[in-house]
Design a protein around this motif. Structure first.
Motif, PDB file in Angstrom:
ATOM      1  N   GLU A 200     -40.129   8.348 -65.520  1.00 12.67           N
ATOM      2  CA  GLU A 200     -38.826   9.622 -64.284  1.00 12.67           C
ATOM      3  C   GLU A 200     -38.660   8.016 -63.475  1.00 12.67           C
ATOM      4  OE1 GLU A 200     -37.000  12.697 -61.298  1.00 12.67           O
ATOM      5  OE2 GLU A 200     -39.062  13.100 -63.273  1.00 12.67           O
ATOM      6  N   ASP A 201     -38.174   8.169 -63.757  1.00  8.30           N
ATOM      7  CA  ASP A 201     -37.255   6.903 -62.069  1.00  8.30           C
ATOM      8  C   ASP A 201     -37.848   5.504 -62.226  1.00  8.30           C
ATOM      9  OD1 ASP A 201     -36.160   6.180 -59.928  1.00  8.30           O
ATOM     10  OD2 ASP A 201     -37.309   6.564 -58.846  1.00  8.30           O
ATOM     11  N   CYS A 202     -38.521   5.149 -63.902  1.00 11.84           N
ATOM     12  CA  CYS A 202     -38.754   4.040 -63.902  1.00 11.84           C
ATOM     13  C   CYS A 202     -37.640   2.773 -64.039  1.00 11.84           C
ATOM     14  CB  CYS A 202     -39.576   4.107 -64.502  1.00 11.84           C
ATOM     15  SG  CYS A 202     -41.276   4.842 -64.877  1.00 11.84           S
ATOM     16  N   ARG A 203     -36.950   2.860 -63.224  1.00 16.44           N
ATOM     17  CA  ARG A 203     -35.640   1.708 -63.118  1.00 16.44           C
ATOM     18  C   ARG A 203     -35.750   0.564 -63.480  1.00 16.44           C
ATOM     19  NH1 ARG A 203     -33.739   3.542 -57.110  1.00 16.44           N
ATOM     20  NH2 ARG A 203     -33.541   5.833 -57.136  1.00 16.44           N
ATOM     21  N   ASN A 204     -36.812  -0.240 -63.424  1.00 11.88           N
ATOM     22  CA  ASN A 204     -36.831  -1.414 -63.980  1.00 11.88           C
ATOM     23  C   ASN A 204     -37.568  -1.859 -65.811  1.00 11.88           C
ATOM     24  OD1 ASN A 204     -36.745  -2.285 -61.546  1.00 11.88           O
ATOM     25  ND2 ASN A 204     -38.609  -2.776 -61.380  1.00 11.88           N
TER      26      ASN A 204
ATOM     27  N   SER B 285     -43.039   0.049 -61.068  1.00 10.33           N
ATOM     28  CA  SER B 285     -41.645  -0.545 -60.925  1.00 10.33           C
ATOM     29  C   SER B 285     -41.746  -1.176 -62.936  1.00 10.33           C
ATOM     30  CB  SER B 285     -41.602  -2.007 -60.202  1.00 10.33           C
ATOM     31  OG  SER B 285     -41.161  -1.692 -58.614  1.00 10.33           O
TER      32      SER B 285
ATOM     33  N   GLN C 134     -41.790  -2.682 -66.143  1.00 12.30           N
ATOM     34  CA  GLN C 134     -40.823  -4.010 -67.083  1.00 12.30           C
ATOM     35  C   GLN C 134     -40.874  -3.284 -68.439  1.00 12.30           C
ATOM     36  OE1 GLN C 134     -40.878  -7.883 -65.000  1.00 12.30           O
ATOM     37  NE2 GLN C 134     -40.370  -6.647 -63.187  1.00 12.30           N
TER      38      GLN C 134
ATOM     39  N   SER D 178     -45.753   1.988 -57.262  1.00 12.01           N
ATOM     40  CA  SER D 178     -43.781   1.326 -56.476  1.00 12.01           C
ATOM     41  C   SER D 178     -44.084  -0.277 -57.414  1.00 12.01           C
ATOM     42  CB  SER D 178     -43.073   1.530 -55.669  1.00 12.01           C
ATOM     43  OG  SER D 178     -43.947   1.670 -54.346  1.00 12.01           O
TER      44      SER D 178
ATOM     45  N   GLN E  53     -45.889  -3.792 -61.794  1.00  9.92           N
ATOM     46  CA  GLN E  53     -45.290  -3.855 -63.134  1.00  9.92           C
ATOM     47  C   GLN E  53     -45.397  -4.149 -64.178  1.00  9.92           C
ATOM     48  OE1 GLN E  53     -43.508  -8.034 -61.050  1.00  9.92           O
ATOM     49  NE2 GLN E  53     -42.650  -6.913 -59.339  1.00  9.92           N
TER      50      GLN E  53
ATOM     51  N   ASP F 229     -44.342   7.460 -64.015  1.00  7.10           N
ATOM     52  CA  ASP F 229     -43.537   8.145 -62.737  1.00  7.10           C
ATOM     53  C   ASP F 229     -42.858   6.859 -62.070  1.00  7.10           C
ATOM     54  OD1 ASP F 229     -45.579   9.972 -63.343  1.00  7.10           O
ATOM     55  OD2 ASP F 229     -43.645  10.795 -61.477  1.00  7.10           O
ATOM     56  N   GLY F 230     -42.077   6.489 -61.238  1.00  3.02           N
ATOM     57  CA  GLY F 230     -42.144   5.688 -60.127  1.00  3.02           C
ATOM     58  C   GLY F 230     -42.269   4.268 -59.903  1.00  3.02           C
TER      59      GLY F 230
ATOM     60  N   ASP G  45     -46.007   6.912 -58.676  1.00  7.30           N
ATOM     61  CA  ASP G  45     -45.154   6.090 -57.058  1.00  7.30           C
ATOM     62  C   ASP G  45     -46.159   4.988 -56.964  1.00  7.30           C
ATOM     63  OD1 ASP G  45     -43.354   8.395 -56.794  1.00  7.30           O
ATOM     64  OD2 ASP G  45     -44.866   9.764 -56.682  1.00  7.30           O
TER      65      ASP G  45
END
Length: 233
Positions: free
Chosen positions: A219-223, A199, A201, A175, A178, A196-197, A173
């Motif tokens: 988990e939840d590493c969207r980038n 940004s 890349q 967040s 990067q 997890d959580g 988290d």
């Protein structure tokens, strides 16, 4: 005899409860200090330089007293404090093993750890204003736990880490983080890595050096676009 001991104990307790901040000036050889007051201790401007342990949950001070030169301190616990910066300049902390600033929401930057080479546990979880972690944390060879969970403003982390004793690294988290640093060396003790959580890349190929890693939480590493081929080799 027992009655006398009880009376003496009561007197001692009463004396302790009524200590003023000035009384600490006389405690030149104080080794262990636990402070339980939060709101009315701002006038506590003296701390013994002989302290081995300082435990002060909710410390209202913005920084520790400039006169405090704790060269013998081993454990420094200041969770949920008002600390913005521990010290304004580097001081020798060669005996320091545990530093906990969890939940210190006003902490702006973590200190330079160059003078604390024997640190084993560093907890900065929930320091939501923390933007910067000094690069010196990346070369703490005795560090076993680094917990930065929930440092939502954290942008800067060392570009290279080589913490050979590190067993658990928690960046959950963070967040705004990067990038993840290059692994310098094998870091064979690292068993759990929590990203997890974040940004982040991409991960460096050197992450494959973590040969004994048991858990990698992404988990939840969207980038995060892809994983380097070195993982799992």
């Amino acid at each position: 005899m027992i009655e006398g001991m009880i009376i003496d104990n009561k007197r001692e307790m009463n004396k302790t409860l009524t200590l003023s901040a000035d009384a600490f000036l006389k405690m030149k050889r104080l080794r262990l200090l636990r402070v339980f007051c939060r709101l009315n201790c701002c006038d506590l401007t003296y701390l013994s330089n002989e302290l081995r342990l300082l435990d002060w949950t909710g410390c209202p001070l913005r920084s520790l007293p400039s006169s405090f030169q704790p060269k013998y301190i081993v454990i420094l616990l200041l969770p949920y404090s008002n600390i913005e910066q521990l010290w304004t300049e580097n001081i020798p902390l060669y005996k320091l093993k545990v530093l906990n600033l969890e939940g210190s929401k006003n902490l702006i930057k973590a200190p330079d750890f160059t003078t604390a080479p024997n640190l084993e546990i560093l907890v900065l979880e929930g320091c939501t204003r923390l933007i910067y972690v000094h690069p010196s944390v990346g070369v703490l060879t005795r560090l076993k736990l680094l917990n930065l969970r929930g440092c939502k403003s954290l942008r800067s982390f060392p570009t290279k880490i080589g913490m050979e004793s590190l067993e658990k690294l928690i960046l959950s988290d963070c967040s705004k983080l990067q990038s993840f640093p290059e692994i310098d060396g094998k870091m064979e003790c690292l068993l759990r890595l929590y990203l997890d959580g974040t940004s982040i890349q991409q991960l460096p190929s050197s992450i494959g050096n973590l040969s004994n890693l048991l858990l990698l939480n992404l988990e939840d590493c969207r980038n995060l676009v892809s994983l380097p081929g070195s993982i799992g080799r």
